[in-house]
Write an enzyme that holds these catalytic residues in place. Structure first.
Site, PDB file in Angstrom:
ATOM      1  N   THR A  68       0.819  -1.209   0.000  1.00 34.40           N
ATOM      2  CA  THR A  68       0.000   0.000   0.000  1.00 34.40           C
ATOM      3  C   THR A  68       0.854   1.261   0.000  1.00 34.40           C
ATOM      4  O   THR A  68       1.966   1.270   0.552  1.00 34.40           O
ATOM      5  CB  THR A  68      -0.912   0.029   1.232  1.00 34.40           C
ATOM      6  OG1 THR A  68      -1.566   1.303   1.328  1.00 34.40           O
ATOM      7  CG2 THR A  68      -0.123  -0.188   2.511  1.00 34.40           C
TER       8      THR A  68
ATOM      9  N   TYR B 285      -2.210   0.253  10.606  1.00 32.22           N
ATOM     10  CA  TYR B 285      -2.397  -0.440   9.328  1.00 32.22           C
ATOM     11  C   TYR B 285      -1.120  -0.384   8.501  1.00 32.22           C
ATOM     12  O   TYR B 285      -0.652  -1.411   7.985  1.00 32.22           O
ATOM     13  CB  TYR B 285      -3.552   0.203   8.561  1.00 32.22           C
ATOM     14  CG  TYR B 285      -3.638  -0.229   7.117  1.00 32.22           C
ATOM     15  CD1 TYR B 285      -4.078  -1.506   6.774  1.00 32.22           C
ATOM     16  CD2 TYR B 285      -3.269   0.641   6.086  1.00 32.22           C
ATOM     17  CE1 TYR B 285      -4.147  -1.901   5.439  1.00 32.22           C
ATOM     18  CE2 TYR B 285      -3.338   0.253   4.759  1.00 32.22           C
ATOM     19  CZ  TYR B 285      -3.779  -1.015   4.440  1.00 32.22           C
ATOM     20  OH  TYR B 285      -3.832  -1.409   3.134  1.00 32.22           O
TER      21      TYR B 285
ATOM     22  N   LYS C  10       1.375  -3.432   7.317  1.00 32.76           N
ATOM     23  CA  LYS C  10       1.692  -3.637   5.908  1.00 32.76           C
ATOM     24  C   LYS C  10       3.201  -3.564   5.659  1.00 32.76           C
ATOM     25  O   LYS C  10       3.719  -4.221   4.740  1.00 32.76           O
ATOM     26  CB  LYS C  10       0.971  -2.604   5.045  1.00 32.76           C
ATOM     27  CG  LYS C  10      -0.488  -2.908   4.780  1.00 32.76           C
ATOM     28  CD  LYS C  10      -0.663  -4.116   3.867  1.00 32.76           C
ATOM     29  CE  LYS C  10      -2.093  -4.296   3.405  1.00 32.76           C
ATOM     30  NZ  LYS C  10      -2.262  -5.464   2.519  1.00 32.76           N
TER      31      LYS C  10
ATOM     32  N   GLU D  97       0.262   3.650   1.799  1.00 31.14           N
ATOM     33  CA  GLU D  97       0.327   4.109   3.191  1.00 31.14           C
ATOM     34  C   GLU D  97       1.695   3.814   3.809  1.00 31.14           C
ATOM     35  O   GLU D  97       2.044   4.388   4.841  1.00 31.14           O
ATOM     36  CB  GLU D  97      -0.770   3.457   4.015  1.00 31.14           C
ATOM     37  CG  GLU D  97      -2.178   3.944   3.697  1.00 31.14           C
ATOM     38  CD  GLU D  97      -2.470   5.342   4.226  1.00 31.14           C
ATOM     39  OE1 GLU D  97      -1.846   5.755   5.228  1.00 31.14           O
ATOM     40  OE2 GLU D  97      -3.328   6.030   3.638  1.00 31.14           O
TER      41      GLU D  97
END
Length: 343
Positions: free
Chosen positions: A131, A154, A158, A133
């Site tokens: 991701t 999160y 990841k 992010e």
């Protein structure tokens, strides 16, 4: 011989589009779904054929990334040529409320699946959903070489998944890749994610079924693309000769404010008349700007996004306006299907 693929997270937005793509390409597709008292398969119901039918190509299996033994058994039984790990607790704001659960599913779940691939003894190609992010506080544009700076539970989970995938690639000579996908949305996006929240609200307010939309930070910049296009990039990552990690993005960033304006204008409304601020939607640590550099994917995969955030906002509003006319059933129509399904 018919290729087989296993998709975790097949009932999600990306999983449903990927299943469509692989079925169109002639794959036998297997999906992992969690056991529940209610069904959550509406995104793939239009693909499902009774498994007793000799023409059936889609098969669903109960399982969970928290159950490593089940994963080993499934992989040994199915013997997939390709494994796509799309399952996760993927809502960034929720990860602050449920950090332990997020770590277990989004992070530790990956090592369970990688170990299952290794222990089952199958030789497959493995795709890990990474991701944008991961970049967090690192300024854009962000590419495969940009340093990571995660800003949420999160993103941190990841990050573990990203590095453990690379580790298994190097330690066990596995064909394992990370797809670092920037925000990709569609009419199938969950209604608590900001883009779908906006387009659903615009449609509902225009129809007189809602009055206000409550938002948090609307100054964040995101690189939004169309999920139906991004799954093609996922597939292409597993077709190259050597495993590498790739960024998929449009290269264009717009603010949440821009997305609001486009969506509400599409239904003839001024967003400022209807949007209200609610601090509950703020993250404890914000990510200001994510804009991807997809140069590597364009050169090595021949993949390029054609729908950017502005076009996406219009597409999603159109779908949600139509969906309100058919409230109570999932929105599946030509506007929502990738181009290869209508060729």
């Amino acid at each position: 011989m018919t290729k087989k693929a296993l998709i975790t997270g097949i009932t999600g937005q990306d999983g449903s589009y990927l299943a469509e793509l692989l079925l169109q390409k002639g794959y036998e597709v297997h999906g992992l779904i969690r056991r529940a008292s209610t069904f959550n398969t509406h995104r793939i119901d239009h693909l499902y054929v009774d498994p007793h039918d000799p023409d059936a190509k889609l098969f669903l299996h109960y399982g969970d990334l928290s159950d490593g033994a089940r994963l080993v058994t499934l992989l040994a039984t199915i013997k997939p040529d390709e494994v796509y790990n799309l399952a996760a607790q993927s809502h960034v704001r929720v990860s602050f409320d449920e950090p332990e659960h997020t770590a277990d599913t989004t992070g530790t779940g990956t090592i369970r699946l990688l170990e299952a691939v290794r222990l089952s003894g199958i030789h497959c190609r493995y795709y890990q959903a990474s991701t944008s992010e991961l970049y967090g506080a690192t300024p854009p544009p962000q590419s495969e070489e940009t340093p990571f700076y995660p800003r949420s539970p999160y993103a941190a989970a990841k990050l573990y998944s990203y590095w453990i995938t690379k580790n298994y690639r190097e330690a066990y000579d596995m064909f394992a890749v990370n797809g670092i996908l920037f925000n990709h949305e569609s009419p199938r996006r969950g209604e608590t994610f900001v883009t779908r929240k906006i387009t659903r609200a615009a449609a509902a307010i225009a129809a007189g079924k809602q009055e206000h939309l409550y938002m948090g930070n609307i100054d964040s910049i995101r690189d939004w693309g169309y999920a139906a296009e991004y799954v093609e990039g996922m597939w292409r990552m597993l077709q190259v000769d050597e495993p590498e990690d790739f960024v998929l993005a449009t290269g264009l960033g717009i603010t949440v404010r821009d997305f609001l304006e486009i969506a509400f204008t599409e239904v003839g409304l001024n967003w400022e008349d209807h949007v209200r601020f609610d601090e509950r939607y703020l993250r404890p640590t914000e990510v200001d700007a994510l804009i991807g550099d997809p140069t590597k994917a364009e050169k090595k995969l021949g993949w390029k996004a054609t729908i950017d955030g502005r076009a996406l906002a219009k597409l999603m509003v159109e779908a949600d306006v139509e969906a309100l006319k058919h409230e109570g059933r999932p929105w599946i129509d030509q506007v929502d299907l990738p181009s290869w399904t209508t060729a």
